[in-house]
Each structure stands twice: as C-alpha cells, then as structure tokens.
Write a protein that holds these residues in place. Structure first.
Motif, PDB file in Angstrom:
ATOM      1  N   ALA A   1       0.840  -1.191   0.000  1.00  0.00           N
ATOM      2  CA  ALA A   1       0.000   0.000   0.000  1.00  0.00           C
ATOM      3  C   ALA A   1       0.877   1.244   0.000  1.00  0.00           C
ATOM      4  CB  ALA A   1      -0.921   0.015   1.223  1.00  0.00           C
ATOM      5  N   ALA A   2       0.437   2.261  -0.715  1.00  0.00           N
ATOM      6  CA  ALA A   2       1.151   3.539  -0.745  1.00  0.00           C
ATOM      7  C   ALA A   2       0.136   4.662  -0.815  1.00  0.00           C
ATOM      8  CB  ALA A   2       2.101   3.604  -1.946  1.00  0.00           C
ATOM      9  N   CYS A   3       0.433   5.765  -0.150  1.00  0.00           N
ATOM     10  CA  CYS A   3      -0.400   6.965  -0.271  1.00  0.00           C
ATOM     11  C   CYS A   3       0.462   8.101  -0.785  1.00  0.00           C
ATOM     12  CB  CYS A   3      -1.026   7.345   1.068  1.00  0.00           C
ATOM     13  SG  CYS A   3      -2.002   8.884   0.969  1.00  0.00           S
ATOM     14  N   MET A   4       0.023   8.701  -1.876  1.00  0.00           N
ATOM     15  CA  MET A   4       0.681   9.879  -2.415  1.00  0.00           C
ATOM     16  C   MET A   4       0.095  11.123  -1.762  1.00  0.00           C
ATOM     17  SD  MET A   4       0.655  11.409  -6.301  1.00  0.00           S
ATOM     18  CE  MET A   4      -0.684  12.592  -6.012  1.00  0.00           C
ATOM     19  N   ASN A   5       0.901  11.801  -0.935  1.00  0.00           N
ATOM     20  CA  ASN A   5       0.483  13.079  -0.376  1.00  0.00           C
ATOM     21  C   ASN A   5       0.648  14.155  -1.452  1.00  0.00           C
ATOM     22  OD1 ASN A   5       0.195  12.706   2.816  1.00  0.00           O
ATOM     23  ND2 ASN A   5       1.903  11.452   2.107  1.00  0.00           N
ATOM     24  N   MET A   6      -0.422  14.833  -1.782  1.00  0.00           N
ATOM     25  CA  MET A   6      -0.334  15.844  -2.825  1.00  0.00           C
ATOM     26  C   MET A   6       0.591  16.986  -2.406  1.00  0.00           C
ATOM     27  SD  MET A   6      -4.119  15.913  -4.543  1.00  0.00           S
ATOM     28  CE  MET A   6      -5.192  15.368  -3.220  1.00  0.00           C
ATOM     29  N   ARG A   7       1.160  17.674  -3.374  1.00  0.00           N
ATOM     30  CA  ARG A   7       2.174  18.686  -3.093  1.00  0.00           C
ATOM     31  C   ARG A   7       1.674  19.687  -2.056  1.00  0.00           C
ATOM     32  NH1 ARG A   7       3.851  21.846  -8.273  1.00  0.00           N
ATOM     33  NH2 ARG A   7       4.208  19.750  -9.098  1.00  0.00           N
ATOM     34  N   GLY A   8       2.513  19.879  -1.032  1.00  0.00           N
ATOM     35  CA  GLY A   8       2.165  20.777   0.063  1.00  0.00           C
ATOM     36  C   GLY A   8       1.408  20.119   1.188  1.00  0.00           C
ATOM     37  N   GLN A   9       1.036  18.838   1.037  1.00  0.00           N
ATOM     38  CA  GLN A   9       0.259  18.128   2.059  1.00  0.00           C
ATOM     39  C   GLN A   9       1.121  17.018   2.662  1.00  0.00           C
ATOM     40  OE1 GLN A   9      -2.129  20.687   1.957  1.00  0.00           O
ATOM     41  NE2 GLN A   9      -3.367  19.029   2.780  1.00  0.00           N
ATOM     42  N   ASP A  10       2.034  17.379   3.533  1.00  0.00           N
ATOM     43  CA  ASP A  10       2.956  16.403   4.112  1.00  0.00           C
ATOM     44  C   ASP A  10       2.294  15.553   5.194  1.00  0.00           C
ATOM     45  OD1 ASP A  10       5.260  16.664   6.718  1.00  0.00           O
ATOM     46  OD2 ASP A  10       5.446  15.203   5.117  1.00  0.00           O
ATOM     47  N   GLY A  11       1.392  16.130   5.949  1.00  0.00           N
ATOM     48  CA  GLY A  11       0.739  15.399   7.018  1.00  0.00           C
ATOM     49  C   GLY A  11       1.448  15.544   8.342  1.00  0.00           C
ATOM     50  N   LEU A  12       2.777  15.402   8.329  1.00  0.00           N
ATOM     51  CA  LEU A  12       3.561  15.509   9.561  1.00  0.00           C
ATOM     52  C   LEU A  12       4.261  16.852   9.689  1.00  0.00           C
ATOM     53  CD1 LEU A  12       5.165  11.932   9.634  1.00  0.00           C
ATOM     54  CD2 LEU A  12       3.066  12.721  10.744  1.00  0.00           C
ATOM     55  N   GLY A  13       4.164  17.694   8.668  1.00  0.00           N
ATOM     56  CA  GLY A  13       4.757  19.012   8.731  1.00  0.00           C
ATOM     57  C   GLY A  13       6.264  19.037   8.634  1.00  0.00           C
ATOM     58  N   ARG A  14       6.856  17.979   8.067  1.00  0.00           N
ATOM     59  CA  ARG A  14       8.314  17.899   8.001  1.00  0.00           C
ATOM     60  C   ARG A  14       8.873  18.222   6.614  1.00  0.00           C
ATOM     61  NH1 ARG A  14       8.658  12.051  11.135  1.00  0.00           N
ATOM     62  NH2 ARG A  14       7.863  12.789  13.148  1.00  0.00           N
ATOM     63  N   VAL A  15       8.039  18.097   5.578  1.00  0.00           N
ATOM     64  CA  VAL A  15       8.493  18.354   4.207  1.00  0.00           C
ATOM     65  C   VAL A  15       7.681  19.501   3.645  1.00  0.00           C
ATOM     66  CG1 VAL A  15       8.817  17.396   1.904  1.00  0.00           C
ATOM     67  CG2 VAL A  15       9.117  15.923   3.912  1.00  0.00           C
ATOM     68  N   ARG A  16       8.346  20.606   3.397  1.00  0.00           N
ATOM     69  CA  ARG A  16       7.665  21.785   2.887  1.00  0.00           C
ATOM     70  C   ARG A  16       7.571  21.731   1.364  1.00  0.00           C
ATOM     71  NH1 ARG A  16       4.712  23.718   6.917  1.00  0.00           N
ATOM     72  NH2 ARG A  16       5.952  24.049   8.811  1.00  0.00           N
ATOM     73  N   ASN A  17       6.570  22.414   0.852  1.00  0.00           N
ATOM     74  CA  ASN A  17       6.406  22.496  -0.597  1.00  0.00           C
ATOM     75  C   ASN A  17       7.622  23.196  -1.200  1.00  0.00           C
ATOM     76  OD1 ASN A  17       5.428  22.585  -3.171  1.00  0.00           O
ATOM     77  ND2 ASN A  17       3.483  23.569  -2.661  1.00  0.00           N
ATOM     78  N   ALA A  18       8.214  22.579  -2.206  1.00  0.00           N
ATOM     79  CA  ALA A  18       9.431  23.126  -2.807  1.00  0.00           C
ATOM     80  C   ALA A  18       9.141  24.082  -3.953  1.00  0.00           C
ATOM     81  CB  ALA A  18      10.329  21.990  -3.307  1.00  0.00           C
ATOM     82  N   THR A  19       7.875  24.273  -4.298  1.00  0.00           N
ATOM     83  CA  THR A  19       7.500  25.174  -5.395  1.00  0.00           C
ATOM     84  C   THR A  19       6.419  26.132  -4.900  1.00  0.00           C
ATOM     85  OG1 THR A  19       5.605  23.977  -6.314  1.00  0.00           O
ATOM     86  CG2 THR A  19       7.795  23.162  -6.902  1.00  0.00           C
TER      87      THR A  19
END
Length: 375
Positions: free
Chosen positions: A81-99
């Motif tokens: 199973a895999a879930c693609m978090n759409m750009r800007g939607q990290d869920g955990l707040g650790r990966v910021r939108n790069a664009t």
C-alpha cells in the motif's frame, strides 16, 4: 499494527518542476522480512507484488483515518500500500512544498510522475512471454477519495484516450467523486468550510509561496486568502494554478483564464468515457457534498464499458463505516472491503487472461508463471 507491516516514508522529487511529493508506504511483514527476495519499494526491481496507490481528498493527507484504514486493508491482503500526499500536504509538517504551486483538482502531473516511478521499481521477468507476463511485480491499482477520486479518474481518462496508460496499471477505484468540479455550486456552509481548509493549506506553505515575487501572483494569493468561499478562492487563484495538457506528453504549464476555465478543465466527467481499464465509482445518496453533481453526470460513466457504478443508500461523504455486532468493538469500513474485493476480482481476471494466453502459445500456465508444456 506493530509486527504486521513495515512503514516507510519516501520523498520523491518531480522532474517537471522540482516539487517534493511525500509517499507513505506500508509493506506486509512477510514481504519485508528478509532473504534475497526481500521487498524494497525504493529500489528498481524491488516490488514483487500488487501495489495499491491511494490519493487522498482535499485538505487531507496520509494521516487521515480512511487512508490509514485502506492501507491496512491492502497490506492485510498481502499487497503493498502507498499513499501519495499531494504537493504541500505532508501530514507531519516535516516536508515543505518546494514550489510556489499547491495541488488542485485538475493537475494529474504529480500522480503521473509517481505512477511512472513505481513502474520502474516493479520486478521484471527474465524472459517475458507476452504483454501480460512482463512483470513479476505489480500490477498497480489506483484508489482515489473525493478530490483524489476526481484526479484518479481524470488521469485514467487522459491516458486511456491516447493509449498511453502504462501496461502495469490494471484498474482504479474512485470514491466520492463529484465528476464535475464547480466550486461555485457548493452551498453554505460547506463552501465556507472547504475554503477555510484550502486557506489553511496556503498558510502552511506560505514560506514556499512567498518566494514567488511576481506582484500579480501575490495579489492573487491575497485575494484567495480573503475570499469568503471556495468558489471565490478558486476564481482568485486560477490564473496561477499549475496544470497539464490533456494530451501526450502532458506538458506542465501555469494558469487558467478564470474559475470557470479551471473547473471545466478539472472535471473528470469529460474524461471518464475514455477510461481503458476497470474503474469502480462509488457514491452515497446522502453525500451532501458531491452526490448531486455525481448523479447529474452519471451518464458519462455509462458511456464506458469499463466503468462500474455503485450507489449506496447511506455513507455520507467517505463515511462507509460498518456497524459491528453487539459486544464487538469498533466496526470496519465497508468501502475498504468493497475496494479490496474489486481488486481481488481484477487480479483473478488477470490470471485467467494470462492462462488463456499461455494456452494459445501451447504452454502450461501456473500461478507463478508459465512453463513450456513437454511435447
């Protein structure tokens, strides 16, 4: 869930514009155990079984309960199973939108990029025997919810229309899909609630958006943040939304004329007749957000022999929870079981097709692959 699965988080960088897409993986424990056949979802040839790729709904991410539940159901069936978090939607707040561009209802480029990345990781046969026998890994099934359901349907329709759908994509499920996107038709109070969720996403990604110095862009984002409803917000932001062509090579570009142009391009009802693989569309009659639009555009689904439509009496918007028997704990999700059973049926049909193809070649087919019949 401890001991039953292994969870992995991966950050994929999209080639088109450098966007960072977070993908959360869940692998069955026996597949992640060890030995030379150990599954490694991040390596070429590391995937040896079906993959269920989930696309969440608007203002959601992979931490939401319905996503986690579907991932658990898929992993319990022995799939990845895999879930693609759409750009800007990290869920955990650790990966910021790069664009300076967030996700939207019509952009299928990120899903296309993730699907292609997964395709490169499917384990291939040493000696393929026909199109259906190229891979030991896979196939890939797409499952979308709400806005994610619209994106999945639009992607399958775009690819199906031009015959470019990767052969390892075997089917999809779209739950709570409005089919026709038009935020201006959403009534109070949901037009305000949904707009507030999008504003929250904009504010969370404000550092990325602030790097865009075009005065027009900044004025549009300001108008979007001040917009009272989701419809007004879409109209304000539309000239600066990311989009893609609906024909190969599905080139990425920026901007719509206005909200109406954005809504028209985003609506999956325009693409659903071209879907070329089995697609399950599920909607609840008491879904106060999307069922009206879904019902009015149901005829477009019926134009395709590959689309199966299920309408339930109740369930609301993505709320298909089952009532447990007396004395039993919390109930499960009817929709999880329905999606998993649909995928099981497609896998069985795929095996039957492979067996028929092997017989035509004069071979004996086994579930592990064909072998040449002794003559």
């Amino acid at each position: 869930r401890a001991g039953r699965t292994r969870e992995t988080r991966e950050v994929m960088r999209m080639a088109a514009d450098g966007a960072l897409i977070v993908v959360d993986w869940e692998v069955p424990a026996e597949a992640a155990a060890g030995g030379k056949e150990k599954v490694d979802v991040t390596e070429p040839g590391g995937i040896d079984r079906p993959v269920v790729l989930i696309v969440h709904g608007m203002n959601n991410d992979s931490t939401f309960g319905y996503v986690r539940s579907m991932m658990r159901t898929a992993a319990d069936r022995g799939w990845i199973a895999a879930c693609m978090n759409m750009r800007g939607q990290d869920g955990l707040g650790r990966v910021r939108n790069a664009t300076p561009r967030g996700y939207n209802a019509g952009f299928t480029g990120d899903l296309r990029g993730v699907v292609e990345r997964i395709g490169h990781r499917l384990r291939r046969k040493a000696s393929p025997a026909g199109e259906l026998d190229v891979y030991d890994g896979g196939p890939v099934f797409l499952v979308g919810y709400s806005l994610g359901a619209n994106i999945v349907t639009k992607y399958l329709g775009e690819e199906g229309l031009h015959g470019t759908l990767p052969p390892y994509v075997a089917g999809g499920c779209a739950l709570g899909n409005p089919l026709r996107i038009h935020s201006g038709t959403i009534g109070f109070p949901w037009n305000v609630v949904l707009g507030a969720g999008v504003k929250r996403s904009i504010l969370q990604n404000l550092p990325s958006f602030a790097r865009h110095h075009d005065p027009g862009y900044r004025r549009a984002m300001a108008r979007a943040l001040l917009a009272p409803t989701i419809g007004r917000l879409d109209d304000a932001a539309s000239p600066y939304l990311v989009r893609n062509d609906n024909f190969p090579p599905y080139a990425q570009s920026i901007g719509y004329e206005d909200g109406e142009d954005y809504w028209r391009d985003s609506s999956s009802h325009r693409y659903v007749p071209s879907v070329s693989v089995p697609l399950l569309q599920v909607a609840a009659r008491d879904d106060f957000i999307v069922f009206g639009q879904f019902a009015r555009n149901l005829d477009r689904c019926l134009e395709s022999p590959n689309v199966i439509v299920v309408k339930t009496r109740c369930g609301g918007h993505l709320g298909w929870q089952e009532s447990p028997p007396p004395g039993v704990g919390g109930g499960g999700s009817w929709s999880d079981a329905a999606v998993a059973d649909f995928i099981e049926a497609l896998l069985q049909m795929r095996e039957e097709d492979r067996a028929a193809a092997a017989r035509e070649r004069g071979e004996t087919f086994t579930a592990g692959g064909p072998r040449i019949r002794s003559r």
